[in-house]
Scaffold this active site. Structure first.
Site, PDB file in Angstrom:
ATOM      1  N   GLY B  73      41.814  31.846  49.441  1.00 23.94           N
ATOM      2  CA  GLY B  73      42.805  31.453  48.441  1.00 23.94           C
ATOM      3  C   GLY B  73      44.189  32.023  48.727  1.00 23.94           C
ATOM      4  O   GLY B  73      45.201  31.326  48.575  1.00 23.94           O
ATOM      5  N   SER B  74      44.243  33.282  49.145  1.00 27.42           N
ATOM      6  CA  SER B  74      45.559  33.910  49.367  1.00 27.42           C
ATOM      7  C   SER B  74      46.319  33.206  50.481  1.00 27.42           C
ATOM      8  O   SER B  74      47.531  32.976  50.374  1.00 27.42           O
ATOM      9  CB  SER B  74      45.397  35.398  49.704  1.00 27.42           C
ATOM     10  OG  SER B  74      44.960  36.100  48.566  1.00 27.42           O
ATOM     11  N   GLN B 182      40.051  30.005  40.523  1.00 26.59           N
ATOM     12  CA  GLN B 182      39.088  30.301  39.446  1.00 26.59           C
ATOM     13  C   GLN B 182      38.552  29.025  38.797  1.00 26.59           C
ATOM     14  O   GLN B 182      37.539  29.067  38.113  1.00 26.59           O
ATOM     15  CB  GLN B 182      39.747  31.163  38.361  1.00 26.59           C
ATOM     16  CG  GLN B 182      40.172  32.541  38.838  1.00 26.59           C
ATOM     17  CD  GLN B 182      38.996  33.476  39.066  1.00 26.59           C
ATOM     18  OE1 GLN B 182      37.891  33.269  38.540  1.00 26.59           O
ATOM     19  NE2 GLN B 182      39.202  34.499  39.874  1.00 26.59           N
ATOM     20  N   SER B 202      38.995  28.669  46.906  1.00 29.63           N
ATOM     21  CA  SER B 202      38.362  29.763  47.636  1.00 29.63           C
ATOM     22  C   SER B 202      36.849  29.653  47.552  1.00 29.63           C
ATOM     23  O   SER B 202      36.301  29.250  46.524  1.00 29.63           O
ATOM     24  CB  SER B 202      38.824  31.088  47.033  1.00 29.63           C
ATOM     25  OG  SER B 202      38.074  32.141  47.570  1.00 29.63           O
ATOM     26  N   GLY B 203      36.172  30.015  48.633  1.00 28.86           N
ATOM     27  CA  GLY B 203      34.716  29.892  48.674  1.00 28.86           C
ATOM     28  C   GLY B 203      33.966  30.954  47.894  1.00 28.86           C
ATOM     29  O   GLY B 203      33.001  30.664  47.184  1.00 28.86           O
ATOM     30  N   HIS B 204      34.429  32.200  48.004  1.00 20.85           N
ATOM     31  CA  HIS B 204      33.585  33.291  47.493  1.00 20.85           C
ATOM     32  C   HIS B 204      33.539  33.400  45.975  1.00 20.85           C
ATOM     33  O   HIS B 204      32.803  34.215  45.438  1.00 20.85           O
ATOM     34  CB  HIS B 204      33.985  34.635  48.136  1.00 20.85           C
ATOM     35  CG  HIS B 204      35.226  35.239  47.586  1.00 20.85           C
ATOM     36  ND1 HIS B 204      35.190  36.350  46.777  1.00 20.85           N
ATOM     37  CD2 HIS B 204      36.526  34.920  47.719  1.00 20.85           C
ATOM     38  CE1 HIS B 204      36.438  36.683  46.451  1.00 20.85           C
ATOM     39  NE2 HIS B 204      37.253  35.827  47.020  1.00 20.85           N
ATOM     40  N   CYS B 327      44.113  52.285  35.761  1.00 24.68           N
ATOM     41  CA  CYS B 327      43.253  53.067  36.643  1.00 24.68           C
ATOM     42  C   CYS B 327      42.396  52.189  37.544  1.00 24.68           C
ATOM     43  O   CYS B 327      41.963  52.621  38.599  1.00 24.68           O
ATOM     44  CB  CYS B 327      42.366  53.983  35.823  1.00 24.68           C
ATOM     45  SG  CYS B 327      43.268  55.433  35.301  1.00 24.68           S
TER      46      CYS B 327
END
Lengths: 143, 399
Positions: B73-74, B182, B202-204, B327
Site C-alpha cells: 500500500g505505501s 482498509q 494491500s495484500g496483508h 506510547c
C-alpha cells in the site's frame, strides 16, 4: 519495542500500589496531556522512609519504573533516597527502550517531589536540599 | 485453563489464510520461473501473473491492464501521489488536496511534496470521522493536480463518501486517488461507478502475505514511474514480479470479495456486540461513526486509562489489540486520527482499537467483554488521573 522481563514483572505485579491516608509527603508529577502521571506517597519515621505507595497513569514503563523506584527507596533514609537517580531505576529494571527513558526520569521526580512535600510540611524549604525539580512544561515532550 | 489467543488486530495485519498459502506454494519451488523468461517455466509464470491481474481487476471493477502490482500500500500511495504531482508540475499545477487523517503513507508523502514547493490542502473531518464532500469541492482550484482521500480510516474505521468525492473530481476534471488498503475486501468497490482514477490496495490486510499490493490506474492516465528499471508491469514498475505473493493477493481478494456480504453481516454483528458491551463501562466513548464503519472496527476511548498499559494487560489475557496512545505510536503525541476528530490528548491516550475478522467467534466476544472490565478496573484503580476525574466530576467506582 521490547521490554525486559524485569519491566514486565514490575508491570504485571507492581509493588507498593495504592495510597497512604496519613502520608507525610505526597508528590505528583507528569500530566495527562503527555500520557503519564505519577503520584507517590511516603511515610517517614526518624528520617527513614518506612512506607511508600504509588499510583500511576501511564504506559507499561511508567508503571514499572514507579514500582521499582518505590522498592528502591523503601526502608532507606531520606538522604539515601535522594541519591537515587533515574539511571539506577533503569539499571534495576535491566534496561528500558530509549523512547521510555523519560518514564524513569518521571519516577525519580515523583519520589523527589514527595520528599519535597515532606520537607515543606516540616516547615523546611526543600529547594536547597533537593534542588529544582523542573517543571513539566519545560519538558519538550509536549511542545 | 488453556491460554487464550484472540487476535483483534486485523487492521494492522492478518494471518495468511490456508487457501492463499496453498495457492502460493507451487510458485516457490515448482513454478519459480521469471515471468520475463522465454522458456516454458517462464511462460507458466507469465500466465499466472496474467490470471492474478485479471482477478484483482475484477474484484474492484477495473480492467486487467489497469492493475499494477507493487510492494504494498505505501508504495502504491507514493507512486500515485508523487507521479501525479510530477505530472501537475509540467503544467504549473502544484496543489494537492488530501485529508487530515490519512495514513502516514499519504500524509508524509504530501509533507515531502510541500518541501518541494507544492501546496497541500488538508480537509478536516467532523467529530464522527467523516469528510464532507463539499469541503473537497470548495478546496479544488485551477492548479489542483490531485485529490487523494482514503476510502476507510485505518484507526477508527469510518468509510468516506468516496462516490460523491469521485463525482466531484470527475466534474472538476481533477484526478482522484484513494488509499483503499482498509476497505478492499470489507467494502464493495467499483472503481468505475465510483469515479476513482487511482486506488491503492494491500495484500496483508486481507490474508495475503506482507510485501504485496497494487495500484489501479485508470486507462488513459499516464503516471510516471516511481521505480525505474526493467520492463515489468508494462515498464511502469521495475523489479522482477513477486509472483508467489501476487498469486496470494489474487487468491485473497477472490476469497474476500466472494463472501463480502456474508462477512459484513457476520462480523458487524460481533463488532456491535463488542461496541455495546464495552460502552457499558462508564466514561467510555466510541470513536468514529457507528454506521459508516468497517464491519470489523471497534475504537473506544476509556478515560483515566493509558493505551499501552491497557494493551500489555490485555495481551496477558491473550487478547491482541492496538491503541492510538503516544506510547504505542512511537512518538510523544497520540494518534493524529483521534486528535483530528477532536479528542483531547488525555482521551486519545486511552484509546483501544479492536479489529476483528471473520475468524472471530461469539465466544471470543464473550471472553473479551468479560476481560476488558477487569483490566480497566485494575488500571483505573491505580490511576491518579481517574482519581482526579472522579473527584472533579463526582464519579464513583471504576467500571
Amino acid at each position: 519495542m521490547i521490554y525486559s522481563e524485569k519491566v514486565m514483572d514490575h508491570f504485571t505485579n507492581p509493588r507498593n500500589v495504592g495510597e497512604i491516608a496519613d502520608a507525610d509527603g505526597v508528590g505528583e508529577v507528569g500530566n495527562a496531556k503527555c500520557g503519564d502521571i505519577m503520584k507517590m506517597y511516603i511515610k517517614v519515621d526518624g528520617g527513614v522512609i518506612s512506607d511508600v505507595k504509588f499510583k500511576t497513569f501511564g504506559c507499561g514503563a511508567a508503571i514499572a519504573t514507579s514500582s521499582m523506584a518505590t522498592e528502591l527507596i523503601k526502608g532507606k533514609t531520606i538522604d539515601e533516597a535522594l541519591k537515587l537517580t533515574n539511571r539506577a531505576v533503569v539499571e534495576a529494571l535491566e534496561g528500558l527502550p530509549p523512547a521510555k527513558l523519560h518514564c524513569s526520569v518521571l519516577a525519580e521526580q515523583a519520589m523527589k517531589s514527595a520528599i519535597a512535600d515532606y520537607y515543606k510540611k516540616q516547615g523546611i524549604d526543600p529547594t536547597p536540599i533537593i534542588g529544582d525539580l523542573g517543571d513539566c512544561d519545560d519538558c519538550q515532550g509536549c511542545q | 485453563m488453556e491460554k487464550k489467543f484472540i487476535y483483534c488486530d486485523n487492521a494492522a495485519t492478518t494471518k495468511v489464510s490456508k487457501s492463499v498459502l496453498d495457492a502460493m506454494l507451487p510458485y516457490f519451488t515448482e513454478e519459480y520461473g521469471n515471468a520475463s523468461s522465454i522458456y516454458m517455466l517462464g511462460q507458466g509464470a507469465a500466465k499466472a501473473l496474467l490470471r492474478a491481474r485479471e482477478t484483482v481487476a475484477k474484484a474492484i471493477g477495473a480492467k486487467p491492464h489497469e492493475i499494477f502490482f507493487t510492494s504494498g500500500g505505501s508504495e502504491a500511495d507514493n507512486w500515485a501521489i508523487k507521479g501525479m504531482a510530477l505530472n501537475g508540475s509540467k503544467s504549473g499545477k502544484k496543489h494537492i488536496i488530501t485529508s487530515v487523517f490519512e495514513h502516514h503513507a499519504v500524509l508524509h508523502t504530501c509533507e515531502f511534496l510541500e518541501k518541494q514547493g507544492y501546496e497541500v490542502t488538508y480537509i478536516p473531518v467532523d467529530e464522527k470521522g467523516l469528510i464532507n464532500p463539499d469541503d473537497v469541492k470548495n478546496a479544488i482550484r485551477e492548479d489542483t493536480c490531485l485529490v487523494t482521500i482514503m476510502f476507510a480510516n485505518n484507526e477508527i474505521g469510518t468509510i468516506q463518501p468516496i462516490k460523491e468525492i469521485g463525482e466531484i473530481c470527475k466534474e472538476k476534471k481533477v484526478p482522484f486517488h484513494t488509499d483503499a488498503v482498509q476497505a478492499v475486501g470489507n467494502v464493495e468497490i467499483d472503481v468505475k461507478a465510483m469515479n476513482i482514477d487511482m486506488l491503492s490496495l494491500s495484500g496483508h490486510k486481507i490474508h495475503a502475505p506482507k510485501g504485496v499490493g497494487a495500484l489501479y490506474i485508470r486507462g488513459g492516465i499516464s503516471l510516471p514511474n516511481l521505480i525505474h528499471g526493467g520492463a515489468q508491469e508494462k515498464s511502469k514498475r521495475a523489479g522482477t514480479e513477486n509472483l508467489p505473493s501476487i498469486v496470494g493477493l489474487a487468491q485473497a481478494i477472490t476469497d474476500a470479495v466472494q463472501n463480502i456480504k456474508e462477512k459484513q453481516q457476520k462480523v458487524s454483528k460481533l463488532r456491535d456486540r463488542l461496541i455495546n458491551g464495552i460502552l457499558k463501562i462508564q466514561e467510555t466513548r466510541l470513536n468514529g461513526d457507528r454506521e459508516k464503519r468497517l464491519c470489523g472496527n471497534v475504537n473506544i476511548s476509556i478515560r483515566g486509562v493509558e493505551g499501552e498499559s491497557l494493551l500489555l494487560m490485555l495481551d496477558m489475557y491473550g487478547i491482541l489489540a492496538s491503541s492510538g496512545s503516544a506510547c504505542t505510536s512511537g512518538s510523544l503525541d497520540p494518534s493524529h486520527v483521534l486528535l483530528s476528530i477532536g479528542l483531547p490528548h488525555e482521551t486519545a491516550h486511552g484509546s483501544l482499537r479492536l479489529s476483528i475478522s471473520e475468524e472471530t467467534t461469539n465466544e471470543d466476544v464473550d471472553y473479551i467483554l468479560d476481560t476488558i472490565p477487569k483490566v480497566v478496573d485494575r488500571l483505573r484503580s491505580m490511576s491518579p488521573l481517574w482519581e482526579r476525574i472522579c473527584k472533579n466530576e463526582g464519579i464513583t467506582g471504576t467500571i
